[in-house]
Scaffold this motif. Structure first.
Motif, PDB file in Angstrom:
ATOM      1  N   ASN A   9     -40.043   9.608 -29.723  1.00  0.00           N
ATOM      2  CA  ASN A   9     -40.576  10.903 -29.382  1.00  0.00           C
ATOM      3  C   ASN A   9     -39.990  11.404 -28.025  1.00  0.00           C
ATOM      4  O   ASN A   9     -39.223  10.969 -27.426  1.00  0.00           O
ATOM      5  N   TYR A  10     -39.838  12.878 -27.922  1.00  0.00           N
ATOM      6  CA  TYR A  10     -39.553  13.651 -26.853  1.00  0.00           C
ATOM      7  C   TYR A  10     -40.709  14.105 -25.815  1.00  0.00           C
ATOM      8  O   TYR A  10     -41.491  14.356 -26.491  1.00  0.00           O
TER       9      TYR A  10
ATOM     10  N   VAL B 120     -40.796  17.010 -24.588  1.00  0.00           N
ATOM     11  CA  VAL B 120     -41.227  18.317 -24.992  1.00  0.00           C
ATOM     12  C   VAL B 120     -42.254  18.332 -26.188  1.00  0.00           C
ATOM     13  O   VAL B 120     -42.827  19.252 -26.201  1.00  0.00           O
ATOM     14  N   ASN B 121     -41.929  17.420 -27.025  1.00  0.00           N
ATOM     15  CA  ASN B 121     -43.079  17.368 -28.283  1.00  0.00           C
ATOM     16  C   ASN B 121     -44.488  16.917 -27.830  1.00  0.00           C
ATOM     17  O   ASN B 121     -45.645  17.277 -28.116  1.00  0.00           O
TER      18      ASN B 121
ATOM     19  N   LYS C 223     -30.106  16.630 -19.550  1.00  0.00           N
ATOM     20  CA  LYS C 223     -29.802  16.151 -20.399  1.00  0.00           C
ATOM     21  C   LYS C 223     -31.104  15.867 -21.733  1.00  0.00           C
ATOM     22  O   LYS C 223     -30.907  15.334 -22.781  1.00  0.00           O
ATOM     23  N   TRP C 224     -32.006  16.256 -21.098  1.00  0.00           N
ATOM     24  CA  TRP C 224     -33.268  15.940 -22.172  1.00  0.00           C
ATOM     25  C   TRP C 224     -33.330  17.354 -23.044  1.00  0.00           C
ATOM     26  O   TRP C 224     -32.949  18.133 -23.058  1.00  0.00           O
ATOM     27  N   LYS C 225     -34.075  16.855 -24.216  1.00  0.00           N
ATOM     28  CA  LYS C 225     -34.322  17.620 -25.132  1.00  0.00           C
ATOM     29  C   LYS C 225     -34.951  19.086 -24.754  1.00  0.00           C
ATOM     30  O   LYS C 225     -36.219  18.945 -24.124  1.00  0.00           O
ATOM     31  N   ASN C 226     -34.377  20.265 -24.938  1.00  0.00           N
ATOM     32  CA  ASN C 226     -35.107  21.318 -24.733  1.00  0.00           C
ATOM     33  C   ASN C 226     -35.738  21.417 -23.149  1.00  0.00           C
ATOM     34  O   ASN C 226     -36.719  21.801 -22.845  1.00  0.00           O
ATOM     35  N   TYR C 227     -34.496  20.850 -22.316  1.00  0.00           N
ATOM     36  CA  TYR C 227     -35.268  21.115 -20.761  1.00  0.00           C
ATOM     37  C   TYR C 227     -35.482  22.335 -20.175  1.00  0.00           C
ATOM     38  O   TYR C 227     -36.377  22.510 -19.499  1.00  0.00           O
TER      39      TYR C 227
ATOM     40  N   TYR D 183     -36.888  24.663 -21.697  1.00  0.00           N
ATOM     41  CA  TYR D 183     -38.352  25.205 -22.170  1.00  0.00           C
ATOM     42  C   TYR D 183     -39.085  24.547 -21.407  1.00  0.00           C
ATOM     43  O   TYR D 183     -40.200  25.094 -20.902  1.00  0.00           O
TER      44      TYR D 183
END
Length: 193
Positions: A82-83, A85-86, A114-118, A120
């Motif tokens: 999981n990320y 953002v989810n 480096k985080w997914k969709n940082y 957002y």
């Protein structure tokens, strides 16, 4: 309600985690702190990670005397890996009446890009940063970002890894764990192998 999400494996939760969570609850505009227990990543070796629900129980034991600190198993219900953002999207959908913020150590801020969709995350959520002892300088990219709040919290250098190693080596770590957590860990013979 403004809720701060404090993510961790909490393996085990220790007084350092509680010091930071309580400081955020008492010295910021966050009204509650949710200790989000991150589940075991199925792609990683388990090693000394306790079962997800055992760690959640330890967080419950540690936080029961703190009305502003709540255990959360929200990530147990989400697809893995999981990320963040989810998780935030899921929480906003399920509890739109709340405003969710992140709590993280200064060391994590350095890798936020480096985080997914940082982008957002930064657009929609505040991030509360507690200080960590570190050699590196902070990521200047986020230094004056309006959504990032540096909190003058105590620097706590207690490591769950060191606690586990000390338990394995029969050292007394009782002062580092909340009393009920210590009792439960000893009673169940956790981290001895």
């Amino acid at each position: 309600m403004k809720i701060g999400l404090y993510f961790g494996t909490f393996n085990p939760i220790h007084i350092g985690h509680l010091i930071i969570a309580n400081h955020m609850a008492e010295h910021s505009d966050l009204e509650q702190i949710w200790m989000v227990v991150t589940p075991h990543n199925p792609l990683k070796q388990k090693q000394t990670l306790l079962d997800d629900y055992q760690r959640l129980h330890l967080v419950r034991l540690a936080s029961e005397d703190y009305p502003k600190i709540k255990p959360s198993d929200i990530e147990f219900k989400l697809p893995q890996p999981n990320y963040t953002v989810n998780t935030l999207a899921h929480l906003m959908e399920k509890s739109p009446q709340h405003e969710f913020s992140l709590i993280m150590g200064e060391d994590n801020l350095k890798s936020l890009h480096k985080w997914k969709n940082y982008e957002y995350i930064l657009e929609h959520h505040d991030i509360y940063i507690y200080p960590r002892v570190s050699e590196e300088t902070e990521n200047q990219q986020f230094k004056n970002h309006p959504r990032i709040h540096m909190i003058d919290a105590p620097i706590v250098e207690i490591s769950s890894t060191v606690i586990r190693d000390n338990i394995k080596n029969n050292k007394n770590i009782r002062p580092l764990l909340p009393h009920k957590v210590w009792e439960y860990v000893v009673h169940n013979n956790f981290y001895k192998k």
